[in-house]
Design a protein around this motif. Sequence first.
Motif: not given
Length: 178
Positions: A3-7
């Motif tokens: 999810g951090a890649d999409l934040a």
Amino acid sequence: FSGADLADGSCAHPTIPGRVSPLLPANHVTMTKGTGLVHTAPAHGMEDYSVASHHQLPTDCLVDESGCFTEAAGPELKNKNVLEEGNEAVIKMLQAAGSLLKEEKYVHSYPYDWRTKKPMIIRASKQWFVNTADVKATAQDVLKKVKVIPTSAVNRMLEMLDRRTFWCISRQRCWGVP
């Protein structure tokens, strides 16, 4: 990917052309329960409201007192009951837009009304919000004078009142009513 890649990313709204929705991190969603990113409906729950407030998002409510979509939800959904024909209408809209990836029956964990045993929709309504220490202190002083049964509940209520950052002054229902 995590999810951090999409934040801090965004996505196109599947049924409202030109509307872009941000991808938001939320503490109440973890890697064990998902990506850590959420879709949010700020007017429909405390966690969603907190995420929206943190990111300065509007808290528009697209559901009226009867549980039906308002005009702001669009002409395809207006006056449709959210839990009935509104749900089917949204699925058809997603199919038409080519945005439905999967459909399956899911038993949602809605809160249920204690009298009718039917699911309830949590929704924001017009209120007055107060953020002062005076209100908190007065409420705690008054609570200390109330006869509470069982008496052990008083400290729990005082602690809960102490943690409150905002106070909603409402006449929608009496205290103590489920």
